[in-house]
Design an enzyme around this catalytic site. Sequence first.
Site, PDB file in Angstrom:
ATOM      1  N   ASP A 294     -29.717   3.208  -4.898  1.00  0.00           N
ATOM      2  CA  ASP A 294     -29.666   4.623  -4.559  1.00  0.00           C
ATOM      3  C   ASP A 294     -30.026   4.724  -3.080  1.00  0.00           C
ATOM      4  O   ASP A 294     -30.727   3.852  -2.553  1.00  0.00           O
ATOM      5  CB  ASP A 294     -30.675   5.391  -5.414  1.00  0.00           C
ATOM      6  CG  ASP A 294     -30.746   6.856  -5.042  1.00  0.00           C
ATOM      7  OD1 ASP A 294     -29.701   7.520  -5.024  1.00  0.00           O
ATOM      8  OD2 ASP A 294     -31.870   7.314  -4.754  1.00  0.00           O
TER       9      ASP A 294
ATOM     10  N   ASP B 256     -35.374   5.675  -7.271  1.00  0.00           N
ATOM     11  CA  ASP B 256     -36.717   6.260  -7.353  1.00  0.00           C
ATOM     12  C   ASP B 256     -36.738   7.677  -7.882  1.00  0.00           C
ATOM     13  O   ASP B 256     -37.783   8.190  -8.240  1.00  0.00           O
ATOM     14  CB  ASP B 256     -37.394   6.239  -5.977  1.00  0.00           C
ATOM     15  CG  ASP B 256     -36.838   7.331  -5.067  1.00  0.00           C
ATOM     16  OD1 ASP B 256     -35.610   7.556  -5.105  1.00  0.00           O
ATOM     17  OD2 ASP B 256     -37.623   7.951  -4.344  1.00  0.00           O
TER      18      ASP B 256
ATOM     19  N   ASP C 186     -32.235   9.211 -11.314  1.00  0.00           N
ATOM     20  CA  ASP C 186     -31.874   7.786 -11.385  1.00  0.00           C
ATOM     21  C   ASP C 186     -32.220   7.177 -12.739  1.00  0.00           C
ATOM     22  O   ASP C 186     -31.796   6.060 -13.039  1.00  0.00           O
ATOM     23  CB  ASP C 186     -32.603   6.989 -10.295  1.00  0.00           C
ATOM     24  CG  ASP C 186     -32.127   7.365  -8.893  1.00  0.00           C
ATOM     25  OD1 ASP C 186     -30.941   7.711  -8.758  1.00  0.00           O
ATOM     26  OD2 ASP C 186     -32.948   7.315  -7.965  1.00  0.00           O
TER      27      ASP C 186
END
Length: 627
Positions: A327, A520, A524
């Site tokens: 991410d 995080d 996610d």
Amino acid sequence: MNKKQKKMLIRILIAAVLMVVLHFVPASGILRFVLYMIPYAIIGYDILIKAGKGVKNRQPFDENFLMAVATVGAIVLGLTQSGDYTEAIGVMLFYQVGEWFQSYAVGKSRRNISQLMDIRPDYANIEQDGALEQVDPDEVEVGTIIVVQPGEKVPIDGVIVEGSSTLDTSALTGESLPRETAPGDEIISGCINLSGVLKIRTTREFGESTVSKILDLVENASSRKSRSEAFISRFARVYTPAVCYSALALLILPPLVRMFLLDLPADWGDWLYRALTFLVISCPCALVISIPLSFFAGIGGASNAGVLIKGSNYLETLSQVKAIVFDKTGTLTQGVFEVSGIHHNKLEDEKLLELAALAESASSHPISRSLQRAYGKPVDRSRVSDIQEISGNGVIAKVDGMEVAAGNDKLMKRLGIDFIPCHHVGTIIHMAVNGAYAGHIVISDVIKPHSKQAIHDLHRAGIQKTIMLTGDIDPVARQVADELGIDEVYSELLPADKVEKVESLLQNKPSGGKLAFVGDGINDAPVLSRADIGIAMGAMGSDAAIEAADVVLMDDDPLKIVKAVKISRKCLRIVYQNIVFAIGIKLICLVLGALGLANMWLAIFADVGVMILAVLNAIRALFVKNL
């Protein structure tokens, strides 16, 4: 060294000294037997008791049973033939030496993990009538003001309302550099306050705090077994009975063949000795002990470095990773967005920024917080109503009675508003007031200092493909990917799109490799669960991400990802070394024993010597500092 280990060491030393001394004592017959049984009882009584309990519980086939049968058989041979009992004592003595080494290694690994367990707070300070009262952290409610004095642990997550200090986070992150804190900063439990007095408003109950979650992860790590451990357990359940029956066959069949087919003396004593030697050699201690110990040591070493691995199965999977998906926001970038440009039609810069900050005031997204920081004034939420957040698009709200839309290109197209494309690199927040385009605000994220080095080191470590997924616009995503050296980038993704993209990547991952996802944020969590292995940036990550992840990094440094991969690969190398070494030596010695070319001392080496070498090799998994 604990009391149990010290007691065992004393028993080993006493038995060893007595065995050497008795070698020079001119005793024979029953007196010799009685004298030699003293060190045998000292060193082996617990093994005999465990073997007896196994037989009583109808589960006899374990290493205690093998040691008991082999040594009692050696004593019988001594009584009836040679009068030598040193081999029986030697087998027990060296077996206990191996057990002591194994116990010491496990203890060392547990101490590494227990350094994390030391973060458990014993109390929380609450100020009442001008005096501090120590209470159980479980009794502290959310919103309570607690006081943390210099040298004390922060017991519960919260926000500093008064005081500034430096915090020792080494037990959580593995890093020795203290962190500076000031009023308004969020603070997590488990840190140690080094200097000033802090007053903290708690934001969670103790059971939901960071320290509780970490302790739960560590305590449950050993319950999740790897495929290698599961194989060894199944192997031992089949192998141990098989070698017992093989030893019995070695004792009975050759003498019978010699007597009835070859018309030769049966020589029962020789074949009994061979069978006993076979039993000692065949003991699977080296495998049964060293393989779980290797994983346990690997998890302990990783914990000490600020990497929490939830089980040895995840450690094994991590070692096989060939592709890593990242991410962007909060993982490779700091998630600290700054307003870098304001372009408007008719409104003033300040007014456009004010409307954006008010419209976004109900959101906790980093972009929303950056708008509020840039606005620089307290946000009056009473001026805002009818807030509608559209995932992956933006926000629509009424501000001072005006309908304000703040979001990306998709939101403007959704509302049918003509907008002016912006060619600046960054996140573009388009603004519309009462259905008319009002301008846009440019927001830029900041790349983490170690992100580029982490991607470079991962490629050097053999990671074949790095991929970045983000909901950000394509120009911004590509600029970040190019700067970091990432192989593939997919932008403008909704949370559901990320899961779909990971599904696609799982179908096309490198042959024989696993795919990891690093994130995080709360959005996610589904992707962390779907990947072969999920890695959460733990210190600032959301609870949902930490719960869904298989590996938790206790700080937000991407270099920890490289360390986690290297730790796992070192641990698996040690596991495979021990498997090949232990099985190889045992097979050779079993053949020699069956042919009568191996005596009991070689059997002791094949059992205890191999176990000690395998345990010492397993201990190397603890040392991860220089990886």
